[in-house]
Design a protein around this motif. Structure first.
Motif, PDB file in Angstrom:
ATOM      1  N   HIS A  95       7.565 -18.481 -57.766  1.00  0.00           N
ATOM      2  CA  HIS A  95       7.172 -17.645 -56.619  1.00  0.00           C
ATOM      3  C   HIS A  95       8.274 -17.532 -55.569  1.00  0.00           C
ATOM      4  O   HIS A  95       8.037 -16.955 -54.496  1.00  0.00           O
ATOM      5  CB  HIS A  95       5.902 -18.204 -55.988  1.00  0.00           C
ATOM      6  CG  HIS A  95       4.696 -18.112 -56.882  1.00  0.00           C
ATOM      7  ND1 HIS A  95       4.140 -16.901 -57.245  1.00  0.00           N
ATOM      8  CD2 HIS A  95       3.961 -19.081 -57.495  1.00  0.00           C
ATOM      9  CE1 HIS A  95       3.093 -17.119 -58.031  1.00  0.00           C
ATOM     10  NE2 HIS A  95       2.974 -18.426 -58.209  1.00  0.00           N
TER      11      HIS A  95
ATOM     12  N   LYS B 214      -1.947 -18.865 -55.142  1.00  0.00           N
ATOM     13  CA  LYS B 214      -0.519 -19.140 -55.153  1.00  0.00           C
ATOM     14  C   LYS B 214      -0.227 -20.522 -54.580  1.00  0.00           C
ATOM     15  O   LYS B 214       0.616 -21.264 -55.099  1.00  0.00           O
ATOM     16  CB  LYS B 214       0.233 -18.064 -54.371  1.00  0.00           C
ATOM     17  CG  LYS B 214       1.752 -18.168 -54.497  1.00  0.00           C
ATOM     18  CD  LYS B 214       2.452 -17.076 -53.713  1.00  0.00           C
ATOM     19  CE  LYS B 214       2.179 -15.694 -54.312  1.00  0.00           C
ATOM     20  NZ  LYS B 214       2.982 -14.642 -53.616  1.00  0.00           N
TER      21      LYS B 214
ATOM     22  N   ASP C 225      -2.895 -16.984 -49.509  1.00  0.00           N
ATOM     23  CA  ASP C 225      -3.217 -16.782 -50.922  1.00  0.00           C
ATOM     24  C   ASP C 225      -3.451 -18.158 -51.542  1.00  0.00           C
ATOM     25  O   ASP C 225      -2.508 -18.874 -51.884  1.00  0.00           O
ATOM     26  CB  ASP C 225      -2.060 -16.065 -51.620  1.00  0.00           C
ATOM     27  CG  ASP C 225      -2.361 -15.720 -53.069  1.00  0.00           C
ATOM     28  OD1 ASP C 225      -3.143 -16.450 -53.709  1.00  0.00           O
ATOM     29  OD2 ASP C 225      -1.807 -14.724 -53.568  1.00  0.00           O
TER      30      ASP C 225
END
Length: 352
Positions: free
Chosen positions: A167, A269, A266
């Motif tokens: 990420h 994530k 999020d």
């Protein structure tokens, strides 16, 4: 002989004042007074006698204990206590300060690398401690997805390196303790306060958190959010936790206090990047895809920029603060520290 004057107002209680004179580094005479209640009348002499003779450098604890010992057994104080008397004495001596004793500055949000943001925590607090900067409130804004781990956390235990790489998450370690902060763009509201330690003189650590964030509760209230502190350092509403605080003493006279509140995170994530977050969120029932942790966005219904503005305005109104820009000399000092400390593996992995 010069008379020194200090006052302390008990929250929900009364005001106590201390009028002192000094001689040879000690308190020569003391007059403790105020709108409190005391029985019997003669116990006022005990208060004055307990303070007189103490060193002008006596710590808050020493003054408090002297007052407690000096009061006759049948004495009763109403509206104040030994802590309040000691606080008034320390303020008279110039060892403790109030919000109104300082000129406050506010540095608004400016996008910058997360390592620079963390380095500024150390640099600005050190400047305040050394008397080179006025006490300052600084709002964070970063230009990269990041995880900021606490000073004493294990890097391996907190961060999944594969998830961070996937990420594009940059991991840095800050100077204060506490837990990891998952910080993508626009998902948190974070600020630092760089203050002289005299502002929290005499307070226990647990007491300094709500004391320094009283203005934050005011700002959140203006946004329609009723927030409160849960010991030691969690900020919550009746719908659950929305943020947390951390602190670090810098030098002999500086204190860093910062707060991160969730705006719109999020959760999926975060679960892939933070190991500890998996257990914490499972305990909250967040286990399936497409989940978000969004207390401030949901509870206020306004943008992060509007929250920033409300916070800065509240702080300005309460403490007479003025907005300033980050000066170039400080920026350069922080950039140097970011290069030599906060982006190095020696610091980031100092607790492997």
């Amino acid at each position: 002989m010069t008379t020194l004057h200090g006052e302390y107002k008990v929250i929900g209680g009364k005001l106590v004042a201390a009028d002192l004179s000094l001689a040879d580094g000690r308190i020569a005479t003391a007059s403790i007074n105020g709108d409190f209640f005391l029985e019997p009348d003669e116990a006022l002499e005990d208060l004055n006698a307990a303070v007189a003779g103490l060193s002008a450098d006596a710590e808050h604890r020493v003054i408090r204990e002297a007052v407690e010992r000096g009061l006759r057994s049948e004495a009763e104080l109403f509206g104040v206590d030994a802590f309040a008397v000691a606080s008034a004495v320390r303020r008279a001596l110039g060892k403790a300060t109030t919000w109104g004793d300082h000129e406050w500055e506010v540095i608004g949000p400016e996008p910058m690398p997360i390592a620079l943001t963390v380095a500024l925590d150390e640099v600005l607090t050190r400047q305040v401690a050394e008397g080179r900067r006025k006490p300052t409130l600084r709002l964070w804004q970063w230009n990269e997805p990041a995880v900021v781990i606490g000073a004493f956390q294990s890097l391996a235990n907190e961060v999944d390196p594969e998830g961070a790489r996937r990420h594009g998450i940059n991991v840095v370690r800050r100077i204060s303790g506490g837990g990891a902060m998952f910080m993508e763009a626009d998902n948190c509201v974070t600020y630092s306060m760089h203050v002289p330690s005299s502002l929290v003189d005499g307070l226990e650590t647990a007491e300094t958190y709500p004391f320094l964030d009283e203005w934050t509760m005011d700002a959140l209230s203006r946004l329609g959010v009723h927030a409160f502190y849960q010991p030691l350092n969690d900020i919550a509403t009746d719908q659950g936790k929305i943020g947390g605080a951390a602190q670090k003493r810098v030098g002999t006279a500086g204190l860093l206090h910062h707060v991160t509140m969730s705006y719109d995170i999020d959760a999926d994530k975060m679960l892939e990047v933070l190991r500890i977050g998996r257990e914490k969120l499972r305990g909250k029932g967040v286990t399936s895809a497409k989940k978000r942790v969004d207390p401030l966005r949901r509870q206020t219904g306004v943008s992060r920029a509007e929250i920033w503005e409300t916070m800065m305005t509240t702080f300005e109104e309460r403490y007479g603060a003025r907005r300033v820009e980050l000066d170039e000399a400080t920026r350069e000092e922080a950039e140097q520290l970011a290069r030599t400390k906060f982006t190095t593996p020696e610091w980031t992995a100092r607790v492997p």
